[in-house]
Design a protein around this motif. Structure first.
Motif, PDB file in Angstrom:
ATOM      1  N   GLU A 177       0.833  -1.205   0.000  1.00 38.16           N
ATOM      2  CA  GLU A 177       0.000   0.000   0.000  1.00 38.16           C
ATOM      3  C   GLU A 177       0.868   1.255   0.000  1.00 38.16           C
ATOM      4  O   GLU A 177       0.557   2.232  -0.698  1.00 38.16           O
ATOM      5  CB  GLU A 177      -0.915   0.004   1.217  1.00 38.16           C
ATOM      6  N   ARG A 178       1.973   1.257   0.752  1.00 40.24           N
ATOM      7  CA  ARG A 178       2.871   2.404   0.773  1.00 40.24           C
ATOM      8  C   ARG A 178       3.509   2.621  -0.601  1.00 40.24           C
ATOM      9  O   ARG A 178       3.666   3.752  -1.064  1.00 40.24           O
ATOM     10  CB  ARG A 178       3.961   2.211   1.835  1.00 40.24           C
ATOM     11  N   GLN A 210       0.794   4.106  -2.872  1.00 41.40           N
ATOM     12  CA  GLN A 210       0.559   5.518  -2.558  1.00 41.40           C
ATOM     13  C   GLN A 210       1.658   6.405  -3.136  1.00 41.40           C
ATOM     14  O   GLN A 210       1.396   7.514  -3.610  1.00 41.40           O
ATOM     15  CB  GLN A 210       0.484   5.700  -1.037  1.00 41.40           C
ATOM     16  N   THR A 211       2.890   5.910  -3.105  1.00 36.76           N
ATOM     17  CA  THR A 211       3.994   6.681  -3.684  1.00 36.76           C
ATOM     18  C   THR A 211       3.832   6.836  -5.183  1.00 36.76           C
ATOM     19  O   THR A 211       3.994   7.925  -5.738  1.00 36.76           O
ATOM     20  CB  THR A 211       5.331   5.976  -3.382  1.00 36.76           C
ATOM     21  N   ALA A 221       1.115   6.702  -6.877  1.00 44.00           N
ATOM     22  CA  ALA A 221      -0.112   7.431  -7.216  1.00 44.00           C
ATOM     23  C   ALA A 221      -0.062   8.896  -6.787  1.00 44.00           C
ATOM     24  O   ALA A 221      -1.068   9.593  -6.889  1.00 44.00           O
ATOM     25  CB  ALA A 221      -1.318   6.740  -6.561  1.00 44.00           C
ATOM     26  N   ASN A 222       1.088   9.358  -6.332  1.00 46.56           N
ATOM     27  CA  ASN A 222       1.227  10.729  -5.850  1.00 46.56           C
ATOM     28  C   ASN A 222       1.201  11.702  -7.026  1.00 46.56           C
ATOM     29  O   ASN A 222       2.134  11.760  -7.829  1.00 46.56           O
ATOM     30  CB  ASN A 222       2.539  10.876  -5.074  1.00 46.56           C
ATOM     31  N   ARG A 274      10.610   4.871   1.547  1.00 53.75           N
ATOM     32  CA  ARG A 274       9.369   4.394   2.185  1.00 53.75           C
ATOM     33  C   ARG A 274       9.630   3.124   2.981  1.00 53.75           C
ATOM     34  O   ARG A 274       9.109   2.951   4.095  1.00 53.75           O
ATOM     35  CB  ARG A 274       8.305   4.131   1.118  1.00 53.75           C
TER      36      ARG A 274
END
Length: 628
Positions: free
Chosen positions: A65-66, A69-70, A72-73, A436
């Motif tokens: 997930e991390r 999220q990176t 999709a930033n 991350r």
């Protein structure tokens, strides 16, 4: 011993990361490997940590997930857009045109070529946002010219390397995008806060060069008369005509901005310059199209534009009125130029004024329109970057058509720019993914608490914290570049700065200026490596003077960089002492008066026929209905 290791896992992990990096492992993989290795160790030692370690095996499920999220930033999406925009403009020959024209403009002034390099470096910084592109471009173009006319090797190389690093701090800088993302702040605010410090730093470079020309005139001679082009028929330079055009365009821009009602600040300055460069370009184009030979045609065009302005003003549409006013001003200036030249023979639009306008205005217009839309909130940085990338391609295409030169824009240039953009973006993303992984473990062993306690307990409050942090970043910059510093160090420093009440935009700009030194530090500064790759390593015959030129030693490049590193450190001190250089970005924020808000709530009354009743509705029945 086990308990000691478990309760001090955070400092041990940080020291291990430093050792990994000093051993030369790639940063992205060193971060990820360090994070995963210590995750395993920390989970096994968690029972002995007295609650210091909060990691467990199921926490690894958060890793995908991390990563997602990176990736999709959307904020980081601005990086490839601005990189592509800069590479297209640089490879289409814009840098060469700018350096040649600005160098001719300064002419016989001592240090003129050095001044030109600084100004062009600032312009390239605002277009490329990539240090390598700026340094290599100016090194290939300006270094041979500076050597040809007798510049000191250390001054020449230092000016080129330092001007290239302006891409770090002048928007739209890639490091500011990353900094804003890591600090959790708006990229637009970061750009606005860094705009004035970038100009001040450019001014410090210019001041240093001026000081050198006063103390050591032989280190930075002016161009000889036979190297000066763009003369007027009477053999004059015609530079005062350029000043006249700049003053006129600036006054029109100020008049237009006053009508918009925008208050002072970086957005006011950016939009004023945007209007001014449009007016200047229109003046030069109309003069080129009509000139003194076609004054009646210029007068007819001016009359039509005055009628259009009259009609637009009658409609009350501010945008159309402003556009018509700008057109009327440009046509009126062209008409005045034609009349004066036809009646007196005095040229108010010289060759150098036209050349500077045609060369400088298109990239300036693109820069300021992109930044202007971001500053006034019309576009996000990602949208502004996309607009800039498309605008760069269009601008390069126009230059290809006007110059009839396919080297301005062709499929090879597009492919090279795309490949370079993809490489840089992948480089940034891999470091961020590694960071991350590292941060997941580091936060799980309470590393952020350890760093926060360590920094907030420093003596001197905010000032002591800023001094210690900047010294630490300055020393780390000897070994790490700005991306690595931004992804590793900034997330650890930001919570402590926030807890001390330090504005994070101010903090980010200070560190951005400090991290410029990572490109200038001998012996590992990347700007020095880039310049070394294009500087002559052996003696050669100059193609113009036919003289044998001596090679440039690596030690000369290093010593040339030292004064500019000192200037950058002075700039850090100036920002700490004068935070208003950055904090002006808050002037554009919407401010609410708590007293006025409370007064409006106190006066708010709901109409109705009774307490709690609304007009047209039956009274509220506060008793629950009976169910039969």
């Amino acid at each position: 011993m086990i308990e000691f290791i478990a309760q001090n896992m955070a400092p041990i992990m940080f020291v291990a990361l430093v050792l990994f990096l000093l051993l030369g492992y790639p940063v992205a993989f060193a971060l990820a490997a360090n994070g995963l290795l210590f995750f395993i160790i920390a989970v096994e030692l968690a029972p002995f940590s007295n609650g210091e370690i909060t990691l467990s095996w199921p926490l690894l499920q958060a890793m995908p997930e991390r990563v997602f999220q990176t990736m999709a930033n959307e904020t980081l999406l601005a990086i490839p857009f601005f990189t592509f925009m800069g590479l297209i403009l640089e490879r289409s020959g814009m840098a060469e045109d700018l350096l040649d024209t600005i160098g001719q403009l300064f002419g016989t002034i001592r240090g003129g070529l050095a001044f030109a390099v600084v100004f062009v470096g600032a312009l390239l910084a605002a277009t490329t946002g990539v240090v390598a592109a700026s340094v290599i471009s100016m090194g290939l173009i300006s270094l041979p010219i500076m050597m040809r006319y007798g510049y000191d090797s250390r001054l020449a190389t230092g000016v080129i390397a330092a001007s290239g690093t302006l891409a770090q701090i002048i928007p739209p800088s890639l490091v500011l995008i990353v900094m804003a993302d890591q600090l959790g702040r708006s990229v637009g605010d970061m750009y606005e806060g860094a705009f004035l410090p970038g100009l001040v730093l450019t001014g410090l470079y210019v001041g240093y060069i001026f000081l050198i020309t006063m103390l050591k005139p032989q280190s930075a001679p002016g161009l000889p008369l036979d190297a000066i082009g763009y003369h007027e028929p009477n053999s004059s330079r015609g530079t005062w005509q350029l000043g006249l055009l700049a003053v006129f365009s600036g006054l029109v821009g100020y008049y237009v901005m006053v009508q918009t009602g925008i208050a002072g600040g970086a957005d006011f300055v950016i939009l004023l310059i945007s209007v001014a460069v449009v007016v200047a370009l229109a003046c030069a184009v109309l003069n080129r199209l009509f000139g003194a030979e076609r004054v009646p045609a210029t007068a007819a065009v001016t009359a039509v534009l005055v009628a259009a302005w009259w009609y637009a003003a009658g409609t009350g549409n501010l945008a159309w009125t402003i556009a018509a006013e700008m057109a009327v001003a440009a046509a009126g200036y062209a008409l005045l130029v034609g009349i004066v030249e036809r009646t007196t023979g005095l040229r108010l639009m010289s060759r150098i004024a036209e050349q500077v306008t045609f060369v400088m205005v298109p990239p300036l217009l693109l820069i300021f329109l992109v930044l202007g839309t971001i500053f006034i909130g019309l576009a996000t940085p990602t949208e502004g970057g996309a607009m800039g990338a498309l605008g760069a391609v269009i601008l390069a295409g126009i230059k290809r058509i006007l110059d009839r030169n396919p080297d301005r824009l062709n499929p090879a240039i597009i492919r090279q720019a795309t490949e370079s953009t993809a490489k840089l973006s992948a480089f940034v993303l891999f470091i961020l993914l590694g960071a991350r992984v590292f941060s997941l473990t580091f936060y799980g062993v309470n590393g952020h608490v350890w760093v926060e306690h360590l920094l907030t307990s420093l003596p001197g409050g905010q000032t002591g914290f800023l001094i210690v942090v900047n010294v630490m970043v300055f020393l780390l910059a000897f070994f790490l570049d700005f991306f690595e510093l931004a992804f590793i160090v900034i997330p650890l420093l930001a919570p402590a700065a926030d807890k001390l009440g330090i504005d994070l935009i101010w903090f980010g700009v200070i560190l951005g200026v400090n991290m410029q030194t990572s490109f200038m530090h001998p012996p590992f500064g990347f700007a020095l490596f880039y310049l070394r790759s294009v500087a002559p390593k052996v003696s050669y015959i100059d193609r113009v003077t036919k003289k044998r030129m001596e090679p440039i030693a690596t030690s000369q490049i290093y010593w040339g960089a030292v004064p500019f590193v000192i200037i950058q450190c002075i700039m850090v001190g100036i920002l700490i002492l004068f935070p208003d250089l950055v904090m002006h970005y808050k002037a554009s924020e919407t401010r609410l008066d708590p007293t006025e808000v409370q007064r409006q709530f106190d006066n708010l009354q709901l109409p109705g026929t009774g307490d709690g009743d609304m007009p047209g509705l039956p009274p509220f029945d506060l008793e629950p209905p009976k169910i039969e």
